[in-house]
Design an enzyme around this catalytic site. Sequence first.
Site, mmCIF file in Angstrom:
data_model
loop_
_atom_site.group_PDB
_atom_site.id
_atom_site.type_symbol
_atom_site.label_atom_id
_atom_site.label_comp_id
_atom_site.label_asym_id
_atom_site.label_seq_id
_atom_site.Cartn_x
_atom_site.Cartn_y
_atom_site.Cartn_z
ATOM 1 N N GLU A 95 29.580 9.040 -7.120
ATOM 2 C CA GLU A 95 29.371 7.590 -7.232
ATOM 3 C C GLU A 95 29.729 7.026 -8.603
ATOM 4 O O GLU A 95 30.185 5.895 -8.710
ATOM 5 C CB GLU A 95 27.915 7.232 -6.903
ATOM 6 C CG GLU A 95 27.500 7.477 -5.467
ATOM 7 C CD GLU A 95 28.177 6.528 -4.492
ATOM 8 O OE1 GLU A 95 28.691 5.472 -4.924
ATOM 9 O OE2 GLU A 95 28.203 6.837 -3.280
ATOM 10 N N SER A 366 -31.817 2.274 25.732
ATOM 11 C CA SER A 366 -32.913 3.036 25.125
ATOM 12 C C SER A 366 -32.564 3.710 23.808
ATOM 13 O O SER A 366 -33.445 4.264 23.148
ATOM 14 C CB SER A 366 -33.408 4.099 26.118
ATOM 15 O OG SER A 366 -34.031 3.478 27.231
#
Length: 688
Positions: A95, A366
């Site tokens: 690059e 309960s």
Amino acid sequence: MEVITDQRLKQTWRWLRLFMRLALIFSIFMVLFLFSIFLYAKIQGPPTLLVPQTTVFYASDGSVVGESEHGGQNRYWVPLKDISPNVIDATIAIEDKRFYDHYGFDFKRIIAAGLADIKAMSKVQGASTITQQYARNLFLEHDKTWTRKIQEALYAIRLELNYTKEEILEGYLNTIYYGHGAYGIEAAADYYFDKHAKDLTLGEAAMLAGIPKGPSYYSPKVHFERAKDRQETILDVMAATNKASGERTFKAKHERIILAKPEEDKIESLGPYFLDEVKKSLVNRLNLDQRFIEAGGLKVYTTLDPHMQKTAEKWVGRIIHEDSDIQTALTAMDPKTGEVKALVGGRDYEKSEFNRATMAKRAPGSTFKAFLYYAAIENGFTPSTPVRSEPTTFRYNDGKSEYSPHNYGNAYAYGDITLAQALALSDNIVAVKTHLFLEENTLVNTAKRFGIKSPLAKIPSLALGTKPVRMIEMTGAYSMFANGGKSVEPHYITKVVDREGNVIYEWKKEAEQVLDPDAAFVTTQMMTGVFDESLNDYARVTGSGVDHLLSRQVAGKTGSTPNDSWMIGFTPQLTASVWVGYDEGKPLNETNDGLYAKNIWAHFIEEALEGQPKKKFKPTKNVIAVNVNPDNGKLATENCPVTRKTYYIKGTEPHEYCDEHSNKQPKAAEKEKKEKKGFIDRIFDWFK
């Protein structure tokens, strides 16, 4: 002739002076222009390097359990030291060979590219440096306009003036696009090779370095041969520029490239309902913006236990019939810390994202009695306190209103039973009597101390859990029994780290002693009776049917309404809640639907704690244990056929011995003892 020559010389000199003046003016202008650009770049300072990054969610064991989703992109930021040198060398070689020598622009490359373009009469060669490409990535715009190009150039200058080459290279490698939604070298290494960027070989690094030129054209998953040709070209360049020796590049060309399998391309998130709660916490507790959560590159460390989560999902799927439209929810929590270890908000997240564990409000039935009996113990009751169980109509509101609760199956003792037995058998009459004796506001205030935030009403039926609450509230409340009465807040996140490695949030909260530890322990011991068949009377204990599945000491309580079935229980290490019901409030089928919650809970608690120590609840200093006859709560004698070790707050333990079996004749007692012996025992007795 001389006159003409002089005139020509004078004219030439005038043009030369004009040219020199123009050149000087142009030079001054260019110097001022460049100076102004550099001055502008310096004044502007370093550009913001924040680009969207994938937020990663980690489980308590460090494994990845999910990622943020933003447009199908995966972005991770890793420091340069965690990127393989092979990647760095291959990228620079192909690059930007003079990356460390230029100041953002490679003029030699620009001239060479220009000549190549003129020769070919088209754009055939690029001249962008790594700095320029990084600048372009920061914009996230690739339109070919003069405005963008000028901005890109200014960004490149600002980058070079304010950042080191290493910082620029790190940014570039973390933002470059490698195809298939992978931005940055870490995402690319994971997608293509199921590796971290630091572990890439030279052959793999060279192949990845070739992709950015044409992410789809050079993708090894789409066009492997093209990618391989490009890789070999890069390796040749590396050898030519001394980035790698000829021997290494030769080996890299012949290196076997193994691409990640398709199923490894995407992380399968675990516990989607749990992750939703994590994201809500990031917004509500940390006040983070939703976009920042999705693309801020955060590392979110959660409380999720992968083993427990998989176990929860496994048993929900196994216990409930596949063709049933019934729904369920499960939460599991560390009672000491409040860390939510597992969470199931429904049977299928893809069909319904509604989280029934945290968002739904259902009547707890309960299971609410646990708070009532804690209040009773705290206010002078004991596990041996006798209360009459028979059909009763209660009058309240100054006698203007009536309430006639019923026991399950209309079964009653028609006599006194102990408080411990009433809890284990889930006697509704005893619960309401106790509730009204303590006065209705006592239960309301007690529930608030347990962390119940849902609105409650001072009515007789509150003892039976008729007011809706959230499951996560109940799980946190029961955890206070398990931890000895300390405050606990359910939470999902332990730590959040930003993309720079800074800890921006960490869970820190000191627990406070809220409950009386002695009363909490005694109530806990009473709740172990839910699974103890020695407390059977006119009915069986509500934990029967799953007690044989349990190999460790547990405490808990079942709960049911016409539309809801609950099981909440705990060990010293873990609290778990299970709810089963229909979203539309359809009545449950007692034969099948009512058994789901208990079975899911029992199987989950056993497997979730598999391999962990089988701890018992540790008695507090101010309690005492005695053996009693569970039928009447009196001290047991040698004649009592059944005894149970029961804890009391010191000074409240029974002193009266059971006299129900004292009149037994010795022979009758011996006969009864023999009848209880098994066949093998009787054979051994015969030979004695």
